[in-house]
Design a protein around this motif. Structure first.
Motif, PDB file in Angstrom:
ATOM      1  N   LEU A 120       0.821  -1.206   0.000  1.00  0.00           N
ATOM      2  CA  LEU A 120       0.000   0.000   0.000  1.00  0.00           C
ATOM      3  C   LEU A 120       0.856   1.258   0.000  1.00  0.00           C
ATOM      4  N   VAL A 121       1.848   1.314   0.862  1.00  0.00           N
ATOM      5  CA  VAL A 121       2.694   2.510   0.907  1.00  0.00           C
ATOM      6  C   VAL A 121       3.478   2.661  -0.394  1.00  0.00           C
ATOM      7  N   SER A 122       3.951   1.540  -0.941  1.00  0.00           N
ATOM      8  CA  SER A 122       4.728   1.591  -2.181  1.00  0.00           C
ATOM      9  C   SER A 122       3.894   2.074  -3.357  1.00  0.00           C
ATOM     10  N   GLY A 225      22.052 -11.489 -13.682  1.00  0.00           N
ATOM     11  CA  GLY A 225      22.637 -12.017 -14.906  1.00  0.00           C
ATOM     12  C   GLY A 225      21.687 -11.959 -16.083  1.00  0.00           C
ATOM     13  N   PRO A 226      22.094 -12.485 -17.245  1.00  0.00           N
ATOM     14  CA  PRO A 226      21.315 -12.332 -18.480  1.00  0.00           C
ATOM     15  C   PRO A 226      20.042 -13.172 -18.538  1.00  0.00           C
ATOM     16  N   THR A 227      19.994 -14.296 -17.844  1.00  0.00           N
ATOM     17  CA  THR A 227      18.788 -15.155 -17.835  1.00  0.00           C
ATOM     18  C   THR A 227      18.447 -15.513 -16.393  1.00  0.00           C
ATOM     19  N   PRO A 228      17.872 -14.594 -15.666  1.00  0.00           N
ATOM     20  CA  PRO A 228      17.698 -14.768 -14.227  1.00  0.00           C
ATOM     21  C   PRO A 228      16.749 -15.902 -13.843  1.00  0.00           C
ATOM     22  N   VAL A 229      17.155 -16.665 -12.839  1.00  0.00           N
ATOM     23  CA  VAL A 229      16.278 -17.564 -12.104  1.00  0.00           C
ATOM     24  C   VAL A 229      16.294 -17.051 -10.671  1.00  0.00           C
ATOM     25  N   LEU A 230      15.174 -16.543 -10.204  1.00  0.00           N
ATOM     26  CA  LEU A 230      15.158 -15.703  -9.009  1.00  0.00           C
ATOM     27  C   LEU A 230      13.969 -16.032  -8.118  1.00  0.00           C
ATOM     28  N   ALA A 231      14.204 -16.076  -6.798  1.00  0.00           N
ATOM     29  CA  ALA A 231      13.143 -16.123  -5.800  1.00  0.00           C
ATOM     30  C   ALA A 231      13.261 -14.884  -4.926  1.00  0.00           C
ATOM     31  N   VAL A 232      12.147 -14.209  -4.704  1.00  0.00           N
ATOM     32  CA  VAL A 232      12.093 -13.041  -3.824  1.00  0.00           C
ATOM     33  C   VAL A 232      11.260 -13.427  -2.610  1.00  0.00           C
ATOM     34  N   VAL A 233      11.874 -13.375  -1.422  1.00  0.00           N
ATOM     35  CA  VAL A 233      11.203 -13.828  -0.203  1.00  0.00           C
ATOM     36  C   VAL A 233      10.995 -12.618   0.704  1.00  0.00           C
ATOM     37  N   GLU A 234       9.727 -12.263   0.922  1.00  0.00           N
ATOM     38  CA  GLU A 234       9.379 -11.061   1.687  1.00  0.00           C
ATOM     39  C   GLU A 234       8.494 -11.421   2.876  1.00  0.00           C
ATOM     40  N   PRO A 235       8.577 -10.639   3.966  1.00  0.00           N
ATOM     41  CA  PRO A 235       7.712 -10.909   5.116  1.00  0.00           C
ATOM     42  C   PRO A 235       6.332 -10.294   4.977  1.00  0.00           C
ATOM     43  N   SER A 236       6.066  -9.657   3.845  1.00  0.00           N
ATOM     44  CA  SER A 236       4.797  -8.990   3.597  1.00  0.00           C
ATOM     45  C   SER A 236       4.018  -9.736   2.525  1.00  0.00           C
ATOM     46  N   LEU A 237       3.038  -9.089   1.942  1.00  0.00           N
ATOM     47  CA  LEU A 237       2.156  -9.726   0.977  1.00  0.00           C
ATOM     48  C   LEU A 237       2.941 -10.283  -0.209  1.00  0.00           C
ATOM     49  N   GLU A 238       2.598 -11.504  -0.602  1.00  0.00           N
ATOM     50  CA  GLU A 238       3.257 -12.150  -1.732  1.00  0.00           C
ATOM     51  C   GLU A 238       3.153 -11.279  -2.983  1.00  0.00           C
ATOM     52  N   GLY A 239       4.303 -11.051  -3.635  1.00  0.00           N
ATOM     53  CA  GLY A 239       4.322 -10.234  -4.838  1.00  0.00           C
ATOM     54  C   GLY A 239       4.435  -8.753  -4.588  1.00  0.00           C
ATOM     55  N   THR A 240       4.690  -8.342  -3.345  1.00  0.00           N
ATOM     56  CA  THR A 240       4.812  -6.913  -3.047  1.00  0.00           C
ATOM     57  C   THR A 240       5.830  -6.239  -3.957  1.00  0.00           C
ATOM     58  N   SER A 241       6.952  -6.893  -4.220  1.00  0.00           N
ATOM     59  CA  SER A 241       8.003  -6.300  -5.050  1.00  0.00           C
ATOM     60  C   SER A 241       7.959  -6.765  -6.502  1.00  0.00           C
ATOM     61  N   ALA A 242       6.876  -7.421  -6.899  1.00  0.00           N
ATOM     62  CA  ALA A 242       6.826  -8.023  -8.229  1.00  0.00           C
ATOM     63  C   ALA A 242       6.974  -6.994  -9.339  1.00  0.00           C
ATOM     64  N   ALA A 243       6.283  -5.863  -9.222  1.00  0.00           N
ATOM     65  CA  ALA A 243       6.351  -4.862 -10.293  1.00  0.00           C
ATOM     66  C   ALA A 243       7.759  -4.299 -10.423  1.00  0.00           C
ATOM     67  N   ALA A 244       8.415  -4.039  -9.297  1.00  0.00           N
ATOM     68  CA  ALA A 244       9.773  -3.488  -9.334  1.00  0.00           C
ATOM     69  C   ALA A 244      10.751  -4.495  -9.917  1.00  0.00           C
ATOM     70  N   VAL A 245      10.603  -5.761  -9.550  1.00  0.00           N
ATOM     71  CA  VAL A 245      11.480  -6.806 -10.085  1.00  0.00           C
ATOM     72  C   VAL A 245      11.252  -6.963 -11.582  1.00  0.00           C
ATOM     73  N   ALA A 246       9.987  -6.988 -11.993  1.00  0.00           N
ATOM     74  CA  ALA A 246       9.670  -7.135 -13.412  1.00  0.00           C
ATOM     75  C   ALA A 246      10.234  -5.978 -14.221  1.00  0.00           C
ATOM     76  N   ALA A 247      10.135  -4.763 -13.698  1.00  0.00           N
ATOM     77  CA  ALA A 247      10.668  -3.609 -14.407  1.00  0.00           C
ATOM     78  C   ALA A 247      12.185  -3.685 -14.529  1.00  0.00           C
ATOM     79  N   ALA A 248      12.845  -4.138 -13.465  1.00  0.00           N
ATOM     80  CA  ALA A 248      14.306  -4.226 -13.493  1.00  0.00           C
ATOM     81  C   ALA A 248      14.793  -5.254 -14.500  1.00  0.00           C
ATOM     82  N   LEU A 249      14.012  -6.323 -14.693  1.00  0.00           N
ATOM     83  CA  LEU A 249      14.439  -7.431 -15.559  1.00  0.00           C
ATOM     84  C   LEU A 249      13.632  -7.489 -16.855  1.00  0.00           C
ATOM     85  N   ALA A 250      13.014  -6.379 -17.242  1.00  0.00           N
ATOM     86  CA  ALA A 250      12.077  -6.384 -18.362  1.00  0.00           C
ATOM     87  C   ALA A 250      12.706  -6.833 -19.674  1.00  0.00           C
TER      88      ALA A 250
END
Length: 317
Positions: A120-122, A225-250
């Motif tokens: 929400l804050v983000s 790296g060029p073909t990322p395989v990535l897990a993002v583990v957060e203590p908040s709602l699942e996918g909270t950082s999804a948009a930021a990660v997707a933008a970084a690796l677009a």
């Protein structure tokens, strides 16, 4: 973390004459000695959380630097319109400091749970979100942000890592290095020790951030790296950082799993924070299951003897 926050307020007020603390009852008893030493600078508005944010906005408009504190659902969810208007639309800053995190206060019931607070804050423009993983990180962030005029959300937790890791400028930090082709697990705040336990014998690299918003996109690109395989583990709602990660690796073909408090299930039972973490898959066993799903449970995933030292640490760039 909460005790450390209260302990640091006296030196923060002494060092920054423009700082005031605004409360809605929560914390008032703990801060009585601080209020006595700094008359008029610890303001308790009563159980009026929306008014608390309005008061903070008014203080900020006069050049003051408010630190606003209560439980996460009252600070973010109940007063969300005031965050948007009284701080954001007025373009003034404040430091919001929450307790309760996702389900730290689980025995108080759903009223005291707020796994969506970071998301929400983000979603509001111009905010920085810190999710510290250790009390020392809380102290460093509080002192640093008291000297700025930014809009900041500082999310405290009862869970913590064994030691502090956060970079002072919010960069991603490499905790467990390895070959660049190995999958990467990014742990946010107090999830780091759980991630290290969950992946101890898996051939994965581990990185850490205590500032998920704005995310260190350059650091993530460098590590992923060029073909990322990535897990993002957060203590908040699942996918909270999804948009930021997707933008970084677009521009890169990637395989990403987001681990957090599930969006499609609400736990309607009482229990400890550890009970809730296990039920939501945020304990070591649950995190391991999700990482193994990402990796496909293929042979060769177990770390070889003498592999990367999980105690090693280096900046991402």
């Amino acid at each position: 973390m909460r005790a450390r926050f209260y302990a640091e307020l006296d030196p923060v007020l002494a060092a920054h004459p423009d700082v005031d603390v605004v409360l809605a009852v929560i914390g008032a008893g703990n801060l009585a000695p601080v209020a006595a030493r700094h008359p008029g600078r610890v303001i308790d508005v009563g159980i009026r959380e929306q008014a608390m944010i309005g008061v903070a906005g008014g203080l900020a408009l006069t050049g003051r630097r408010p630190i606003v504190h209560t439980y996460a659902p009252f600070l973010v969810e109940r007063a969300y319109e005031q965050l948007k208007l009284d701080l954001g639309h007025q373009d003034v800053g404040a430091i919001l400091v929450s307790i309760g995190a996702s389900f730290d206060a689980s025995t108080e019931g759903r009223t005291h749970q707020a796994p969506a607070d970071v998301a929400l804050v983000s979603a509001l423009p111009g905010w920085t979100v810190h999710v510290p993983g250790h009390p020392d990180e809380v102290a460093a962030m509080l002192h640093a942000e008291a000297a700025t005029d930014r809009r900041v959300y500082l999310r405290l937790s009862t869970g913590q890592n064994r030691r502090p890791w956060a970079a002072p400028d919010g960069r991603l930090v490499t905790i467990r290095p390895g070959p660049p082709e190995d999958p990467l697990v990014l742990a946010v705040g107090p999830m780091l020790d759980t991630v290290l336990e969950a992946t101890a014998d898996l051939r994965v690299r581990v990185a850490y951030t205590a500032t998920p918003h704005p995310l260190d996109a350059a650091g993530l690109r460098s590590l992923a790296g060029p073909t990322p395989v990535l897990a993002v583990v957060e203590p908040s709602l699942e996918g909270t950082s999804a948009a930021a990660v997707a933008a970084a690796l677009a521009d890169r073909p990637s395989r990403v799993v987001h681990v957090g408090v599930p969006r499609d299930a609400e736990l309607r039972r009482y229990g400890s924070a550890a009970d809730h973490a296990a039920a939501h898959g945020l304990d070591a066993a649950g995190v391991r299951r999700r990482v193994e799903e990402l990796l496909g449970a293929r042979p060769g995933l177990l770390a070889a003897p003498g592999g990367p030292d999980p105690r090693a640490v280096s900046p991402s760039r």
